[in-house]
Design an enzyme around this catalytic site. Structure first.
Site, PDB file in Angstrom:
ATOM      1  N   LYS A   9      47.627  53.166  27.475  1.00  0.00           N
ATOM      2  CA  LYS A   9      48.371  52.186  26.662  1.00  0.00           C
ATOM      3  C   LYS A   9      47.396  51.183  26.057  1.00  0.00           C
ATOM      4  CE  LYS A   9      47.800  48.447  29.380  1.00  0.00           C
ATOM      5  NZ  LYS A   9      46.947  47.368  29.138  1.00  0.00           N
ATOM      6  N   PRO A  97      39.135  56.041  30.048  1.00  0.00           N
ATOM      7  CA  PRO A  97      38.073  55.270  30.697  1.00  0.00           C
ATOM      8  C   PRO A  97      38.634  54.402  31.837  1.00  0.00           C
ATOM      9  CG  PRO A  97      37.931  55.071  28.306  1.00  0.00           C
ATOM     10  CD  PRO A  97      39.194  55.817  28.598  1.00  0.00           C
ATOM     11  N   ALA A 100      39.294  49.724  32.157  1.00  0.00           N
ATOM     12  CA  ALA A 100      39.120  49.571  30.714  1.00  0.00           C
ATOM     13  C   ALA A 100      40.191  48.716  30.031  1.00  0.00           C
ATOM     14  CB  ALA A 100      39.108  50.951  30.062  1.00  0.00           C
ATOM     15  N   GLY A 101      41.267  48.373  30.756  1.00  0.00           N
ATOM     16  CA  GLY A 101      42.388  47.677  30.100  1.00  0.00           C
ATOM     17  C   GLY A 101      43.312  48.635  29.386  1.00  0.00           C
ATOM     18  N   LEU A 102      43.241  49.928  29.795  1.00  0.00           N
ATOM     19  CA  LEU A 102      44.058  50.962  29.141  1.00  0.00           C
ATOM     20  C   LEU A 102      45.104  51.543  30.098  1.00  0.00           C
ATOM     21  CD1 LEU A 102      41.165  52.821  27.265  1.00  0.00           C
ATOM     22  CD2 LEU A 102      42.862  51.280  26.244  1.00  0.00           C
ATOM     23  N   GLY A 104      44.824  53.221  32.868  1.00  0.00           N
ATOM     24  CA  GLY A 104      44.569  54.586  33.340  1.00  0.00           C
ATOM     25  C   GLY A 104      45.138  54.832  34.738  1.00  0.00           C
ATOM     26  N   GLY A 105      44.863  53.939  35.670  1.00  0.00           N
ATOM     27  CA  GLY A 105      45.354  54.104  37.051  1.00  0.00           C
ATOM     28  C   GLY A 105      46.874  54.060  37.105  1.00  0.00           C
ATOM     29  N   SER A 106      47.468  53.146  36.325  1.00  0.00           N
ATOM     30  CA  SER A 106      48.930  53.032  36.299  1.00  0.00           C
ATOM     31  C   SER A 106      49.555  54.281  35.687  1.00  0.00           C
ATOM     32  CB  SER A 106      49.355  51.811  35.459  1.00  0.00           C
ATOM     33  OG  SER A 106      48.781  50.648  35.999  1.00  0.00           O
ATOM     34  N   ASP A 139      51.887  47.587  35.343  1.00  0.00           N
ATOM     35  CA  ASP A 139      51.926  48.428  34.140  1.00  0.00           C
ATOM     36  C   ASP A 139      52.616  49.782  34.366  1.00  0.00           C
ATOM     37  OD1 ASP A 139      50.648  46.611  32.503  1.00  0.00           O
ATOM     38  OD2 ASP A 139      48.647  47.455  32.814  1.00  0.00           O
TER      39      ASP A 139
HETATM   40  O1  C5P Z   1      50.052  44.522  38.915  1.00  0.00           O
HETATM   41  P1  C5P Z   1      48.625  44.870  38.939  1.00  0.00           P
HETATM   42  O2  C5P Z   1      48.196  45.396  40.278  1.00  0.00           O
HETATM   43  O3  C5P Z   1      48.195  45.745  37.831  1.00  0.00           O
HETATM   44  O4  C5P Z   1      47.840  43.513  38.727  1.00  0.00           O
HETATM   45  C1  C5P Z   1      46.466  43.396  38.991  1.00  0.00           C
HETATM   46  C2  C5P Z   1      46.117  41.930  39.143  1.00  0.00           C
HETATM   47  O5  C5P Z   1      46.224  41.278  37.872  1.00  0.00           O
HETATM   48  C3  C5P Z   1      47.026  41.158  40.062  1.00  0.00           C
HETATM   49  O6  C5P Z   1      46.586  41.249  41.396  1.00  0.00           O
HETATM   50  C4  C5P Z   1      46.901  39.749  39.516  1.00  0.00           C
HETATM   51  O7  C5P Z   1      45.707  39.173  39.970  1.00  0.00           O
HETATM   52  C5  C5P Z   1      46.744  39.973  38.017  1.00  0.00           C
HETATM   53  N1  C5P Z   1      48.039  39.880  37.282  1.00  0.00           N
HETATM   54  C6  C5P Z   1      48.620  38.664  37.087  1.00  0.00           C
HETATM   55  N2  C5P Z   1      49.819  38.569  36.424  1.00  0.00           N
HETATM   56  C7  C5P Z   1      50.413  39.679  35.946  1.00  0.00           C
HETATM   57  C8  C5P Z   1      49.834  40.940  36.127  1.00  0.00           C
HETATM   58  C9  C5P Z   1      48.634  41.007  36.801  1.00  0.00           C
HETATM   59  O8  C5P Z   1      48.080  37.631  37.500  1.00  0.00           O
HETATM   60  N3  C5P Z   1      51.577  39.573  35.308  1.00  0.00           N
END
Ligand code: C5P
Length: 321
Positions: A9, A97, A100-102, A104-106, A139
């Site tokens: 994404k 990647p 990467a902010g994409l 991938g893991g999600s 995500d």
């Molecule tokens: O939900 P996810 O595990 O992808 O989030 C990773 C980290 O990003 C969280 O542990 C948190 O530090 C930060 N985060 C946040 N607010 C969000 C989504 C993520 O602070 N809405």
């Protein structure tokens, strides 16, 4: 055996609104699936175990992998079914990647939930899968929904949008550079908390959310006004990631200039980065942009991908044998 594609994404819009009581941030995002996909294979095992195979050095194969945890979550929630039907071997062929902010893991977790629902005949609806997905990561629900959507709350509340125009993204990421999402949000909080809305003021939160729901970006997506999509790209996390990574800031500048010269629509960082993307209207234009960026950034560490907008997050490609 089931084979799936799990799309990446990009964030066309990411606004951080305030601190949530659960420690996360309240967000308003516009997200879009793009056709850069990991290939996931789910193979039934006759013992109730989970095995994960991925040859990417940065991807763990134990319970810290989100796809592994997705399978574990289903086994825990539906013990009667999963004790009977056994376990699963998950193979991830990584194309998205990492770090990467994409998402991938999600996307891998979303594919595991989606595919195991079929393999183990759990009969869960997409909404039920999204609710389970939200327990794994913010995500994951979007990766299950796919296409174009507004995401609010932690990012887990999804309002799907009409099909976006058939744009194409050129994605650029330095292979050796990853950004930690917790670091990006923590640093943003340290620097910008004073600008946050108090979430107790529900009227102003609703007003901020409404500004996106009825705002220019969403209207531009619905009416396929590509220039307006380009001019409304936004990502608050750029304010902390770009100063910390001058190489990425410079890459964004180069891509912005290339985009202006090749009829691109706009350039932005995706999620917590460090991937930078440029949008354009055709694959031919994307290829032109890719080559122009490649010729200006003389660094073999830079990986470039062309990824057209996709209308699905997860796709089953083979559920036979
Ligand atoms: O939900 P996810 O595990 O992808 O989030 C990773 C980290 O990003 C969280 O542990 C948190 O530090 C930060 N985060 C946040 N607010 C969000 C989504 C993520 O602070 N809405």
């Amino acid at each position: 055996m089931i084979r799936l594609l799990a799309n990446a994404k990009i964030n066309l819009y990411l606004e951080i609104i305030g601190n949530r009581p659960d420690g996360f941030h309240e967000l308003v995002m516009v997200m879009q699936s793009v056709a850069l996909a990991d290939r996931i294979t789910l193979k039934p095992l006759n013992v109730p175990a989970i095995r994960l195979i991925c040859d990417h050095p940065q991807v763990p194969s134990d319970y810290t992998n989100l796809a592994y945890r997705a399978a574990g979550l289903l086994q825990k929630r539906f013990p009667n079914r999963t004790n009977r039907v056994g376990g699963v071997e998950i193979t991830i062929d990584k194309k998205i990647p990492v770090g990467a902010g994409l998402a991938g893991g999600s996307a891998n977790a979303a594919a595991a939930l989606f595919g195991l629902n079929v393999l183990w005949q759990l009969g869960l609806t997409r909404i039920e899968l999204q609710e389970l997905g939200a327990e794994l990561g913010s995500d994951v629900p979007f990766c299950l929904a796919g296409g174009a959507a507004i995401a609010t709350g932690r990012g887990e509340n999804i309002d799907s949008l009409p099909k976006a125009p058939p744009l194409c993204a050129v994605l650029a990421k330095y292979t050796s550079l990853s950004v930690s999402t917790p670091w990006a949000y923590k640093t943003y909080r340290q620097q910008f908390e004073r600008t946050y809305l108090s979430l107790k003021n529900t009227a102003s939160l609703e007003e901020r959310q409404a500004r996106i729901h009825s705002g220019e970006m969403v209207r531009a997506m619905a009416t396929h006004s590509t220039a307006t999509i380009g001019s409304h790209l936004h990502n608050d996390l750029e304010k902390v990631v770009l100063p910390a990574h001058p190489k990425v800031a410079q890459l964004k500048e180069i891509m912005t200039t290339v985009s202006a010269h090749t009829g691109g629509i706009g350039t932005m960082m995706s999620g917590s980065g460090p991937t930078v993307f440029t949008l354009c209207e055709t694959v031919e234009q994307a290829s032109q942009i890719l080559h122009a960026v490649r010729s200006q950034v003389n660094d073999r560490d830079l990986q470039l991908h062309i990824a057209p907008f996709a209308s699905q997050g997860i796709q089953i490609v083979d559920s036979g044998g």
